[in-house]
Design a protein around this motif. Sequence first.
Motif, mmCIF file in Angstrom:
data_model
loop_
_atom_site.group_PDB
_atom_site.id
_atom_site.type_symbol
_atom_site.label_atom_id
_atom_site.label_comp_id
_atom_site.label_asym_id
_atom_site.label_seq_id
_atom_site.Cartn_x
_atom_site.Cartn_y
_atom_site.Cartn_z
ATOM 1 N N GLU A 9 -1.356 0.955 -12.318
ATOM 2 C CA GLU A 9 -0.929 2.136 -11.579
ATOM 3 C C GLU A 9 -1.224 1.939 -10.100
ATOM 4 O O GLU A 9 -2.259 1.372 -9.733
ATOM 5 C CB GLU A 9 -1.642 3.390 -12.101
ATOM 6 N N PRO A 10 -0.335 2.382 -9.236
ATOM 7 C CA PRO A 10 -0.554 2.190 -7.794
ATOM 8 C C PRO A 10 -1.678 3.083 -7.287
ATOM 9 O O PRO A 10 -1.980 4.131 -7.867
ATOM 10 C CB PRO A 10 0.781 2.593 -7.181
ATOM 11 N N THR A 27 -9.032 -15.962 0.952
ATOM 12 C CA THR A 27 -8.480 -17.291 0.654
ATOM 13 C C THR A 27 -8.451 -17.580 -0.835
ATOM 14 O O THR A 27 -7.890 -18.570 -1.266
ATOM 15 C CB THR A 27 -9.320 -18.385 1.341
ATOM 16 N N ASP A 28 -9.052 -16.717 -1.627
ATOM 17 C CA ASP A 28 -9.109 -16.929 -3.071
ATOM 18 C C ASP A 28 -7.932 -16.226 -3.730
ATOM 19 O O ASP A 28 -7.930 -15.007 -3.897
ATOM 20 C CB ASP A 28 -10.436 -16.401 -3.621
ATOM 21 N N SER A 29 -6.904 -16.988 -4.102
ATOM 22 C CA SER A 29 -5.698 -16.392 -4.677
ATOM 23 C C SER A 29 -5.979 -15.720 -6.013
ATOM 24 O O SER A 29 -5.260 -14.801 -6.422
ATOM 25 C CB SER A 29 -4.614 -17.455 -4.859
ATOM 26 N N LYS A 30 -7.017 -16.159 -6.707
ATOM 27 C CA LYS A 30 -7.320 -15.576 -8.012
ATOM 28 C C LYS A 30 -7.907 -14.176 -7.890
ATOM 29 O O LYS A 30 -7.957 -13.444 -8.866
ATOM 30 C CB LYS A 30 -8.299 -16.483 -8.765
ATOM 31 N N SER A 31 -8.365 -13.831 -6.706
ATOM 32 C CA SER A 31 -9.002 -12.523 -6.532
ATOM 33 C C SER A 31 -8.066 -11.492 -5.909
ATOM 34 O O SER A 31 -8.522 -10.492 -5.378
ATOM 35 C CB SER A 31 -10.254 -12.666 -5.653
ATOM 36 N N LYS A 32 -6.767 -11.758 -5.955
ATOM 37 C CA LYS A 32 -5.816 -10.799 -5.405
ATOM 38 C C LYS A 32 -5.960 -9.454 -6.095
ATOM 39 O O LYS A 32 -6.032 -9.375 -7.316
ATOM 40 C CB LYS A 32 -4.390 -11.317 -5.559
ATOM 41 N N ASP A 33 -5.985 -8.425 -5.295
ATOM 42 C CA ASP A 33 -6.201 -7.077 -5.795
ATOM 43 C C ASP A 33 -4.993 -6.620 -6.613
ATOM 44 O O ASP A 33 -3.888 -6.493 -6.071
ATOM 45 C CB ASP A 33 -6.432 -6.137 -4.618
ATOM 46 N N PRO A 34 -5.157 -6.361 -7.913
ATOM 47 C CA PRO A 34 -4.009 -5.954 -8.741
ATOM 48 C C PRO A 34 -3.404 -4.620 -8.320
ATOM 49 O O PRO A 34 -2.236 -4.356 -8.604
ATOM 50 C CB PRO A 34 -4.595 -5.886 -10.155
ATOM 51 N N LYS A 35 -4.179 -3.786 -7.650
ATOM 52 C CA LYS A 35 -3.640 -2.509 -7.174
ATOM 53 C C LYS A 35 -2.655 -2.716 -6.027
ATOM 54 O O LYS A 35 -1.811 -1.863 -5.758
ATOM 55 C CB LYS A 35 -4.784 -1.600 -6.705
ATOM 56 N N VAL A 89 0.850 -1.188 0.000
ATOM 57 C CA VAL A 89 0.000 0.000 0.000
ATOM 58 C C VAL A 89 0.888 1.241 0.000
ATOM 59 O O VAL A 89 1.917 1.288 0.681
ATOM 60 C CB VAL A 89 -0.916 0.009 1.241
ATOM 61 N N TYR A 90 0.473 2.239 -0.754
ATOM 62 C CA TYR A 90 1.202 3.503 -0.802
ATOM 63 C C TYR A 90 0.361 4.594 -0.152
ATOM 64 O O TYR A 90 -0.794 4.812 -0.525
ATOM 65 C CB TYR A 90 1.551 3.865 -2.242
ATOM 66 N N LYS A 134 6.495 6.110 -14.589
ATOM 67 C CA LYS A 134 5.489 5.108 -14.228
ATOM 68 C C LYS A 134 5.423 3.944 -15.211
ATOM 69 O O LYS A 134 5.061 2.828 -14.825
ATOM 70 C CB LYS A 134 4.115 5.763 -14.084
ATOM 71 N N HIS A 135 5.779 4.171 -16.484
ATOM 72 C CA HIS A 135 5.743 3.075 -17.447
ATOM 73 C C HIS A 135 6.792 2.013 -17.133
ATOM 74 O O HIS A 135 6.672 0.860 -17.556
ATOM 75 C CB HIS A 135 5.967 3.613 -18.861
ATOM 76 N N SER A 136 7.837 2.398 -16.386
ATOM 77 C CA SER A 136 8.856 1.436 -15.980
ATOM 78 C C SER A 136 8.531 0.784 -14.640
ATOM 79 O O SER A 136 8.614 -0.432 -14.476
ATOM 80 C CB SER A 136 10.225 2.113 -15.889
#
Length: 361
Positions: A309-310, A330-338, A282-283, A301-303
Amino acid sequence: MSKTLFVFSDDFGELVLLRLLLYKQPLHAYLALPERLFPHVTLNNVTKVLYKNESELKAFTEEVLPDKVMLFSAYLLAPNGMLTYTEFYDFLDYLDRKNIPISTSDPFMRYYDELDYEVDSQDSFFRIRNKLKQIGERLKGYTHVYGVPVNLKNVKSQSFSNPNKLKDFTNAENITKTWTFVLAQQDYNLLRADSDNTYHKIIESVVILLTKVHNIKVNLVFPKALIAQIKQNLGELKGISYVPYCTLNEFEHLIVASDLMLYWNIFSASTLLCRLYNKPTVYLGMGHMEAFYPGFYSYIKHSWFPDNEPEIMAINDAFIPSLIKRIYTTDSKSKDPKLHQPYYQLESPIEILAVQKTFEL
């Protein structure tokens, strides 16, 4: 394998790049370190010496007789006071005369190429930028090394990654829920100035809620002065670990043992280790680089964030409940991409450490 000498400024972020370059690599490297960083390097495949001036650097270079020198970072040796500017340029000339190839790390990703000189400005930030732009012009002929994917037009650059972890933690279970907060001195200085020196109270309220209400252990990797202030106000509150300083290896263990990492600087080099271990991150702010160099985030940010984007989170009433809901699933597939930025697959450290000819424009 070539013999490599690393010369360090006093920036802790450079130690992350060193760890990613050398960990579990079949080589031995030589490190010239200032006093601030010297005790924090515990890699077993290095020889390290303490240096205080250019003369000691030259003497160590003569002793090692390296095939190449890597400056971590050349952009910080003079601005951070390891060498005077005269000594810095003289050391580069010395290495050139000996035909020793030079590489440098570059936390600014050549951002100074985008800026104009402000020769008449009395602003201290502009004066520093002018100096860094001059350094950038002198370093154009040397290879620039990055831990993120970079493709620069006017200099030769190499980007690397290292997938090796301390050990396999894939199936490890943390018995105690643990969040680790990381705040560097420069970022705290900005927060303190913007809040009339009361920002510590915001941190204290978050820590009290996490430890008392949610039974979450908290690691505070903070400057000594801030830790002293929080200790004074909170007393012996259980569930808090204060970490004013630690070796990089100890810090990496903190990352491994944490459910969540929280930073006030989106450009912190140690977030690369968070990616390596697939730790949600988290930022809580952009950090001092964006404050000192407006537009820096858009430039890089492209690198740093090629996929997602965070998210910059505000500390408010919904802050803790929202994060608890997002990370404890518990669902690894639902990890938040942010919260889960992927680690990179780039060149290997061995390719980076091979001796290459100086890049000519």
